[in-house]
Design an enzyme around this catalytic site. Structure first.
Site, PDB file in Angstrom:
ATOM      1  N   ASP A  55      12.438 -36.722  14.329  1.00 36.20           N
ATOM      2  CA  ASP A  55      11.828 -37.012  13.476  1.00 36.20           C
ATOM      3  C   ASP A  55      12.438 -35.344  12.213  1.00 36.20           C
ATOM      4  OD1 ASP A  55      10.341 -39.319  13.293  1.00 36.20           O
ATOM      5  OD2 ASP A  55       8.662 -38.098  13.096  1.00 36.20           O
ATOM      6  N   ASP A  56      12.314 -35.043  11.355  1.00 37.24           N
ATOM      7  CA  ASP A  56      12.802 -34.810  10.842  1.00 37.24           C
ATOM      8  C   ASP A  56      14.419 -34.309  10.710  1.00 37.24           C
ATOM      9  OD1 ASP A  56       9.948 -33.797  10.769  1.00 37.24           O
ATOM     10  OD2 ASP A  56      10.101 -32.229  11.931  1.00 37.24           O
ATOM     11  N   HIS A 106      11.816 -40.262   6.068  1.00 38.22           N
ATOM     12  CA  HIS A 106      10.044 -39.584   6.749  1.00 38.22           C
ATOM     13  C   HIS A 106       9.751 -38.730   5.574  1.00 38.22           C
ATOM     14  CE1 HIS A 106       8.093 -38.058  10.060  1.00 38.22           C
ATOM     15  NE2 HIS A 106       8.316 -36.739   9.803  1.00 38.22           N
ATOM     16  N   HIS A 110       8.039 -33.629   4.029  1.00 36.62           N
ATOM     17  CA  HIS A 110       7.755 -33.351   4.995  1.00 36.62           C
ATOM     18  C   HIS A 110       6.217 -33.008   4.270  1.00 36.62           C
ATOM     19  CE1 HIS A 110       6.206 -33.361   9.335  1.00 36.62           C
ATOM     20  NE2 HIS A 110       7.071 -33.929   9.248  1.00 36.62           N
ATOM     21  N   HIS A 201      11.117 -34.035  18.735  1.00 39.81           N
ATOM     22  CA  HIS A 201      11.156 -33.205  17.378  1.00 39.81           C
ATOM     23  C   HIS A 201      12.790 -31.967  17.921  1.00 39.81           C
ATOM     24  CE1 HIS A 201       7.929 -35.076  15.838  1.00 39.81           C
ATOM     25  NE2 HIS A 201       8.213 -34.648  15.026  1.00 39.81           N
TER      26      HIS A 201
END
Length: 241
Positions: A55-56, A106, A110, A201
């Protein structure tokens, strides 16, 4: 008598609030439950396959390090990226695409999506999709919400787009903050089995322990006979069931 009745009403009210809060909490944070559409945390399959997801990112600093670890082991992964980071780090995006990995949506930046309007959600999904497509990615484009949080509107919007909400079944980093590489490695390996979706992550400076743990996670799971596949390949096994 009146006092007793007042206490009873107050108790019923508190119980009702507690039940409502528990239900709200479950709908927002559960990786397996939502009111509308499809939510997927893992896939039931007899095959020894798992999906690795990040993610990210992408990150100009750390994407190359992660890609090198994957390339050395010929392991595919799915990168759930932020639209703003896609625009800010075009070389990192191109490197992910060139290596044959998947990209996923995603969100743009965020920001939590669980209490926003349908129009706002549709706009952000479309904006992030467009950034990823403009970067040259042509493969499947799955979605995972920031923080994994959703309530009613986000699942409804996703269901209108016939888009599953992709969650995870293994997230060792979530146990406690400040975990060591050894802890992340051990917990991930211990929790992973066929059909699992692993979440990590490694993209920022704070992900140093995850980056250190990643080679050992991949090597140990491979040694156990598990094979890494792209998320879309894992989901295809679900469709075939």
């Amino acid at each position: 008598m009146r006092f007793r009745k007042a206490l009873l009403r107050a108790g019923v009210g508190l119980l009702t609030l507690a039940l409502l809060f528990a239900g709200f909490d479950r709908l927002t944070d559960s990786t397996t439950t939502q009111v509308f559409g499809t939510i997927i945390a893992r896939v039931e399959t007899p095959d020894p396959v798992v999906a690795l997801t990040f993610d990210d990112g992408p990150s100009a600093t750390h994407t190359g390090e992660v890609l090198k670890i994957l390339a050395e082991r010929d392991i595919p992964a799915t990168f759930f990226v932020l639209g703003r980071n896609v625009e800010a780090n075009p070389d990192a995006v191109q490197a992910i695409i060139a290596a044959g990995h998947e990209l996923g949506n995603h969100s743009w930046d965020h920001r939590a999506m669980w209490l926003r309007s349908a129009r706002d959600l549709r706009d952000e999904l479309a904006q992030t999709d467009a950034a990823i497509r403009d970067a040259g990615y042509t493969g499947p484009l799955h979605f995972r919400p920031p923080f994994g949080r959703k309530f009613l509107m986000l699942p409804w919007v996703l269901s209108q787009q016939n888009r599953p909400n992709i969650m995870w079944s293994v997230a060792a980093e979530s146990f406690t903050p400040g975990q060591t590489a050894d802890e992340i490695h051990q917990r991930t390996v211990a929790a992973t089995g066929p059909g699992d979706i692993i979440l990590l992550h490694p993209m920022y400076g704070s992900g140093a322990a995850t980056r250190d743990a990643l080679p050992r996670i991949l090597d140990d799971l491979t040694a156990r006979g598990l094979r890494f596949v792209l998320l879309s390949d894992l989901l295809a096994r679900r469709s075939a069931d």
